[in-house]
Design a protein around this motif. Structure first.
Motif, PDB file in Angstrom:
ATOM      1  N   SER A  98      20.554   9.530 -10.565  1.00 18.50           N
ATOM      2  CA  SER A  98      19.483   8.826  -9.891  1.00 18.50           C
ATOM      3  C   SER A  98      18.750   9.854  -8.763  1.00 18.50           C
ATOM      4  O   SER A  98      18.136   9.688  -7.869  1.00 18.50           O
ATOM      5  N   VAL A 119      12.115   5.116   1.677  1.00 17.13           N
ATOM      6  CA  VAL A 119      13.462   4.912   2.219  1.00 17.13           C
ATOM      7  C   VAL A 119      12.937   4.617   3.919  1.00 17.13           C
ATOM      8  O   VAL A 119      12.069   5.219   4.378  1.00 17.13           O
ATOM      9  N   THR A 123      16.791   5.078   8.505  1.00 16.83           N
ATOM     10  CA  THR A 123      17.688   6.032   7.747  1.00 16.83           C
ATOM     11  C   THR A 123      17.326   7.428   8.027  1.00 16.83           C
ATOM     12  O   THR A 123      18.249   8.141   8.255  1.00 16.83           O
ATOM     13  N   PHE A 148      17.119  13.299  -2.938  1.00 11.85           N
ATOM     14  CA  PHE A 148      17.309  12.090  -2.596  1.00 11.85           C
ATOM     15  C   PHE A 148      18.098  11.175  -3.747  1.00 11.85           C
ATOM     16  O   PHE A 148      17.575  11.404  -4.757  1.00 11.85           O
ATOM     17  N   ASP A 149      19.411  10.692  -3.567  1.00 13.93           N
ATOM     18  CA  ASP A 149      20.044  10.030  -4.482  1.00 13.93           C
ATOM     19  C   ASP A 149      19.614   8.504  -3.985  1.00 13.93           C
ATOM     20  O   ASP A 149      20.367   7.984  -3.389  1.00 13.93           O
ATOM     21  N   ILE A 150      19.018   7.959  -4.989  1.00 12.52           N
ATOM     22  CA  ILE A 150      18.541   6.733  -4.906  1.00 12.52           C
ATOM     23  C   ILE A 150      18.638   5.854  -6.167  1.00 12.52           C
ATOM     24  O   ILE A 150      18.017   6.028  -7.211  1.00 12.52           O
ATOM     25  N   GLY A 154      18.488   0.255  -5.412  1.00 10.78           N
ATOM     26  CA  GLY A 154      17.728   0.675  -4.049  1.00 10.78           C
ATOM     27  C   GLY A 154      18.522   1.120  -2.949  1.00 10.78           C
ATOM     28  O   GLY A 154      19.780   1.152  -3.096  1.00 10.78           O
ATOM     29  N   GLY A 155      17.880   1.516  -2.128  1.00  9.32           N
ATOM     30  CA  GLY A 155      18.617   2.195  -0.895  1.00  9.32           C
ATOM     31  C   GLY A 155      19.017   3.502  -1.282  1.00  9.32           C
ATOM     32  O   GLY A 155      19.276   4.092  -2.222  1.00  9.32           O
ATOM     33  N   LEU A 156      18.946   4.619  -0.079  1.00 12.23           N
ATOM     34  CA  LEU A 156      19.383   5.850  -0.057  1.00 12.23           C
ATOM     35  C   LEU A 156      21.089   5.961  -0.144  1.00 12.23           C
ATOM     36  O   LEU A 156      21.767   5.580   0.902  1.00 12.23           O
ATOM     37  N   ARG A 157      21.618   6.411  -1.264  1.00  9.12           N
ATOM     38  CA  ARG A 157      23.005   6.659  -1.369  1.00  9.12           C
ATOM     39  C   ARG A 157      23.330   7.967  -0.791  1.00  9.12           C
ATOM     40  O   ARG A 157      24.388   7.979  -0.243  1.00  9.12           O
TER      41      ARG A 157
END
Length: 473
Positions: A98, A119, A123, A148-150, A154-157
């Motif tokens: 992702s 994002v 954050t 970005f690991d999305i 959803g959401g930024l990991r």
């Protein structure tokens, strides 16, 4: 009605048909006629055909029970079977599938990039509050890589960026917590030899040869600033530079120090070699003499001379004829003024018609004066400064008609023309220092000469061919 005459004929016809039917061959009869206990080849083929058809019918017909509906449907049962756990590498692959890589475009801000990926700004602010993140992310250059690991939910990991050329930072975001992992990215330093010839301007030729703007500035403002007036560089002048390049993962990420450089103009070749002596790095001639002179002749680079040194000149404000014991350099208000040499600041303040003035003491009887400043640099009287330090800015204070710098050069209190006075020569390298210098510069000289021979031999045989850069590691 049938005539009586036709009766016997009809009966005869029916008798013939009956006889023909009795003698017509049938399959069952063929199988049995002439059987002597062994099947013929024809009988085997026919039996095989019947067996094949039978099996096909037996296989196809039961399948039609799927068409039955209603209460007559056959009840079915299912059984739950345990599945083996996913291998570890599959979980790792899922964690990285992702990642979205973004390269910063010209004029693009960090907020715009986060917004494009949906994002939240909250954050982004949390990431900027992480130690070291703001310094790296507040000055994004075009081409900078962000990741970005999305996940699909959803959401930024996780978020990834480069802290510098050799360190990559990955921030894992879990709830309100942010954990950091620093990944070291190994790099390589290569020594590069490049050479070029001026056709329109030095800057254009140097950029074409692969030199960065910083490397060009080092060559013009540090190595050869005392010997060459680059404002008069002309077509046909040649240069060669040995410098360092930094490579990472097959990509050039920057240039380093210039190890050596030569410049040929007016039939004369000037050379400079980098060498560290007594903890100080400087550039030296081939025989070990420092290129850095004790004094810079022009405190303002590339400035125009508006009034030279003379014994008699009519003062533009006072109207009286008197000696002009310095050189005036015309420049705009605010132009930086540099110290002509290493010195101690002996005077800072207002000095009559000189206006805002700085006087530097260089030792051994040498002093310099800088007048008509608009403001002073950040230092105090008694401070020790290095050659090239900005000591003030051009102005129009005192008895002047416009902004300029009035510069005086004195030896034991006697005014001398700074444009023609013989400057004290720097001390050359001696003894072990000279031996170490020669040992370090010998391979550099050999390599530079080799590249120049190849380059200019090609130029003589192919005049229209452009310069090339030798980039062997």
């Amino acid at each position: 009605m049938t005539s009586p005459k036709s009766g016997p004929a009809r009966r005869e016809h029916l008798k013939q048909l009956r006889e023909a039917a009795l003698h017509r061959p049938v399959l069952a009869r063929q199988l049995s006629d002439g059987f002597n206990g062994r099947w013929s080849r024809r009988q085997w083929v026919q039996a095989s055909l019947f067996a094949t058809v039978g099996m096909l019918v037996a296989a196809i017909v039961p399948g039609f029970d799927h068409l039955e509906t209603g209460a007559g449907a056959i009840p079915r049962q299912s059984m739950t079977l345990p599945l083996p756990p996913l291998p570890a590498r599959s979980k790792q692959a899922e964690a990285f599938d992702s990642w979205q890589i973004v390269r910063v475009q010209s004029g693009q801000t960090l907020g715009e990039i986060f917004g494009q990926l949906d994002v939240p700004a909250s954050t982004m602010y949390r990431i900027l509050e992480h130690p070291g993140a703001r310094d790296a992310l507040s000055r994004l250059r075009p081409g900078t890589e962000l990741a970005f690991d999305i996940p699909a939910t959803g959401g930024l990991r996780a978020f990834r960026f480069d802290r510098d050329d050799t360190h990559r930072v990955e921030l894992a975001i879990t709830g309100d917590a942010i954990s950091e992992t620093v990944i070291e990215r190994p790099s390589q330093t290569r020594t590069v030899v490049t050479t070029g010839e001026i056709s329109s301007s030095l800057y254009a030729a140097a950029r074409k040869a692969g030199l960065s703007p910083a490397a060009i500035s080092t060559m013009t403002d540090e190595i050869f600033q005392y010997d060459i007036d680059f404002s008069h560089a002309q077509k046909g002048d040649r240069f060669s530079v040995v410098y360092e390049e930094t490579w990472r993962e097959g990509e050039r990420i920057g240039t380093g120090n210039i190890a050596a450089a030569t410049f040929t103009t007016g039939g004369k070749t000037y050379s400079g070699f980098r060498f560290e002596h007594d903890g100080k790095v400087g550039y030296y001639t081939a025989d070990g003499r420092p290129l850095k002179k004790a004094f810079i002749r022009m405190p303002i680079p590339y400035a125009r001379i508006t009034s030279g040194f003379s014994k008699a000149r009519k003062h533009p404000v006072l109207g009286r004829t008197r000696a002009h014991q310095g050189v005036d350099y015309g420049a705009g208000t605010g132009t930086p003024i540099h110290a002509a040499g290493d010195a101690r600041v002996s005077f800072v303040g207002w000095k009559g018609g000189y206006g805002r003035t700085v006087v530097l003491d260089h030792g051994k009887g040498y002093t310099t004066l800088y007048a008509h400043m608009s403001r002073f640099g950040k230092y105090k009287p008694g401070a020790t400064i290095k050659q090239g330090t900005v000591i003030g800015y051009v102005g129009a204070s005192g008895l002047v008609t416009g902004p300029h710098l009035h510069y005086e050069f004195r030896i034991n209190g006697v005014h001398r023309n700074p444009l023609t006075v013989t400057m004290p020569p720097p001390e050359p390298l001696k003894g072990a220092a000279l031996v170490a210098f020669q040992a370090s510069t010998a391979p550099v000289v050999a390599r530079m000469q080799q590249v120049e021979q190849v380059r200019y031999a090609q130029a003589e045989s192919e005049p229209a061919k452009t310069s090339k850069v030798d980039k062997k590691a």
